[in-house]
Motif scaffolding. Structure first.
Motif, PDB file in Angstrom:
ATOM      1  N   MET A  32       0.833  -1.210   0.000  1.00 42.82           N
ATOM      2  CA  MET A  32       0.000   0.000   0.000  1.00 42.82           C
ATOM      3  C   MET A  32       0.865   1.257   0.000  1.00 42.82           C
ATOM      4  O   MET A  32       0.491   2.277  -0.589  1.00 42.82           O
ATOM      5  CB  MET A  32      -0.953   0.001   1.194  1.00 42.82           C
ATOM      6  N   ILE A  33       2.039   1.186   0.626  1.00 39.87           N
ATOM      7  CA  ILE A  33       2.952   2.323   0.624  1.00 39.87           C
ATOM      8  C   ILE A  33       3.601   2.468  -0.752  1.00 39.87           C
ATOM      9  O   ILE A  33       3.800   3.584  -1.248  1.00 39.87           O
ATOM     10  CB  ILE A  33       4.011   2.167   1.722  1.00 39.87           C
ATOM     11  N   ALA A  34       3.894   1.351  -1.401  1.00 39.19           N
ATOM     12  CA  ALA A  34       4.401   1.401  -2.771  1.00 39.19           C
ATOM     13  C   ALA A  34       3.343   1.979  -3.703  1.00 39.19           C
ATOM     14  O   ALA A  34       3.659   2.752  -4.620  1.00 39.19           O
ATOM     15  CB  ALA A  34       4.811   0.001  -3.232  1.00 39.19           C
ATOM     16  N   LEU A  35       2.075   1.643  -3.480  1.00 39.98           N
ATOM     17  CA  LEU A  35       0.988   2.195  -4.288  1.00 39.98           C
ATOM     18  C   LEU A  35       0.881   3.703  -4.102  1.00 39.98           C
ATOM     19  O   LEU A  35       0.678   4.448  -5.064  1.00 39.98           O
ATOM     20  CB  LEU A  35      -0.336   1.523  -3.916  1.00 39.98           C
ATOM     21  N   ALA A  36       1.023   4.167  -2.860  1.00 40.41           N
ATOM     22  CA  ALA A  36       0.984   5.603  -2.603  1.00 40.41           C
ATOM     23  C   ALA A  36       2.172   6.297  -3.254  1.00 40.41           C
ATOM     24  O   ALA A  36       2.038   7.386  -3.835  1.00 40.41           O
ATOM     25  CB  ALA A  36       0.977   5.865  -1.097  1.00 40.41           C
ATOM     26  N   GLY A  37       3.347   5.665  -3.184  1.00 38.93           N
ATOM     27  CA  GLY A  37       4.525   6.241  -3.821  1.00 38.93           C
ATOM     28  C   GLY A  37       4.400   6.290  -5.329  1.00 38.93           C
ATOM     29  O   GLY A  37       4.771   7.274  -5.973  1.00 38.93           O
ATOM     30  N   ALA A  38       3.845   5.227  -5.910  1.00 40.13           N
ATOM     31  CA  ALA A  38       3.662   5.186  -7.357  1.00 40.13           C
ATOM     32  C   ALA A  38       2.654   6.229  -7.813  1.00 40.13           C
ATOM     33  O   ALA A  38       2.809   6.849  -8.871  1.00 40.13           O
ATOM     34  CB  ALA A  38       3.209   3.789  -7.787  1.00 40.13           C
ATOM     35  N   ALA A  39       1.615   6.447  -6.998  1.00 38.00           N
ATOM     36  CA  ALA A  39       0.620   7.477  -7.337  1.00 38.00           C
ATOM     37  C   ALA A  39       1.256   8.862  -7.299  1.00 38.00           C
ATOM     38  O   ALA A  39       0.999   9.700  -8.171  1.00 38.00           O
ATOM     39  CB  ALA A  39      -0.551   7.399  -6.365  1.00 38.00           C
ATOM     40  N   ALA A  40       2.087   9.106  -6.297  1.00 39.98           N
ATOM     41  CA  ALA A  40       2.778  10.399  -6.207  1.00 39.98           C
ATOM     42  C   ALA A  40       3.685  10.601  -7.413  1.00 39.98           C
ATOM     43  O   ALA A  40       3.775  11.693  -7.983  1.00 39.98           O
ATOM     44  CB  ALA A  40       3.594  10.460  -4.917  1.00 39.98           C
ATOM     45  N   LEU A  41       4.326   9.533  -7.817  1.00 42.28           N
ATOM     46  CA  LEU A  41       5.211   9.575  -8.979  1.00 42.28           C
ATOM     47  C   LEU A  41       4.413   9.887 -10.247  1.00 42.28           C
ATOM     48  O   LEU A  41       4.786  10.745 -11.049  1.00 42.28           O
ATOM     49  CB  LEU A  41       5.918   8.230  -9.115  1.00 42.28           C
ATOM     50  N   HIS A  42       3.284   9.209 -10.399  1.00 50.05           N
ATOM     51  CA  HIS A  42       2.445   9.391 -11.584  1.00 50.05           C
ATOM     52  C   HIS A  42       1.860  10.798 -11.639  1.00 50.05           C
ATOM     53  O   HIS A  42       1.684  11.366 -12.724  1.00 50.05           O
ATOM     54  CB  HIS A  42       1.327   8.354 -11.577  1.00 50.05           C
TER      55      HIS A  42
END
Length: 340
Positions: free
Chosen positions: A309-319
């Protein structure tokens, strides 16, 4: 390295780390070219040392994270079929949570990002829980997000991606905390959520008359301390553990669903994300399914604290093009998510 350079020239893989409480979680997420996200791996080491105390002991949690984090990271990379050098970014929870525990994952994540020369994202724990539902498919703002766990009961309006408006929150105990304490009171075990859910299948929901908290309120807050007190009195009066579990669960679910539905009507939102450990509760899911709202729950393994879930949040921030976090940022026990 800029996020734009990473997405065009390097792997779209983001490693996420969560050590906010008593679970050591590491996951790998892939940012697909169309903007969707795919969980490649999600490894969690759940600490068992706290069961004898009926709750989390902060110092013991920190030590367990130190001992396990490197191993769990290796396992997550192996499950994803990648190596460290394939990663394009690293994210780690910076708060809220137990500061000692948070620092283990935060420092480990920063060290990895610095060694690999990739962007680092300090992630908010609650944003991670909200993004845990992103892997389930077509989820776009606006929507409501109910985060309900052992440490949090918060209701957010999400009018745009990355924007969070706090609509309501618990005035006292978190819902999951109440589950834990009532399960311990009734001798049902720890953690309390699964224990009460299982015991409730054998109990009478009408055996204990719980009074609904905050009836008639104009806002969208929650309260569970009164239910906890009522459970104590019922236990002393001789209520069977199964009946206590069934009656409490029905009222807790009613409060969560009723308040969220009122908030959805007030904000005009037709979609609700429900995440956090309590979101795994079967009775809660069934009650939300009957509301007529589009309700999105995280997939298997993504309800409780985890690294994916933290990787998902990081990926969303990146996107979304957010800049990486500074490496000199610290951990915070109390970190509000709402930014509006």
């Amino acid at each position: 390295m800029s996020p734009q350079a990473m997405t065009s020239d390097r792997s779209r893989l983001v490693l996420g780390i969560d050590t906010s409480c008593d679970d050591t979680g590491v996951g790998v997420v892939e940012l697909v070219p169309d903007g969707s996200l795919r969980v490649r791996s999600n490894r969690v080491w759940s600490q068992t040392v706290h069961a004898q105390y009926g709750g989390v002991m902060p110092e013991l949690a920190s030590r367990e994270h130190v001992e396990r984090i490197a191993e769990i990271t290796r396992d997550a990379l192996e499950d994803a079929g990648v190596t460290l050098t394939d990663l394009g970014a690293v994210a780690a929870t910076s708060g809220p949570g137990l500061v000692g525990a948070l620092l283990v994952g935060l420092m480990y994540g920063k060290g990895l990002a610095q060694a690999l020369d990739v962007p680092f994202y300090a992630a908010h724990h609650l944003e991670g829980h909200i993004h845990a539902a992103a892997a389930e498919g077509d989820l776009h703002a606006p929507y409501l997000a109910l985060v309900v766990s052992g440490g949090h009961t918060h209701l957010f309006d999400v009018p745009r991606e990355g924007e969070y408006v706090l609509v309501g929150a618990t005035k006292d105990d978190a819902a999951g905390e109440a589950f834990d304490k009532i399960a311990r009171l009734a001798g049902l075990g720890y953690p309390g959520g699964p224990a009460i859910s299982e015991a409730a299948t054998r109990g009478n929901v009408d055996a204990v008359a719980f009074k609904e908290p905050l009836q008639g309120q104009k806002g969208f807050d929650f309260s569970f301390s009164g239910l906890k007190t009522a459970a104590l009195l019922a236990h002393r009066a001789g209520a069977a553990p199964e009946d206590l579990a069934a009656s409490f669960q029905r009222m807790a679910v009613r409060v969560l669903v009723k308040t969220t539905v009122r908030a959805a009507e007030a904000t005009g939102r037709g979609t609700v994300v429900v995440s956090g450990g309590v979101a795994a509760n079967r009775a809660l899911r069934e009650a939300f399914a009957a509301t007529g709202l589009r309700v999105v729950f995280p997939g298997a393994g993504l309800n409780t604290d985890n690294g994916a879930m933290i990787a998902l949040a990081g990926a969303a921030a990146l996107h979304q093009g957010r800049p990486p976090s500074p490496l000199d940022g610290g951990a915070s026990a109390y970190a509000p998510l709402a930014n509006a």
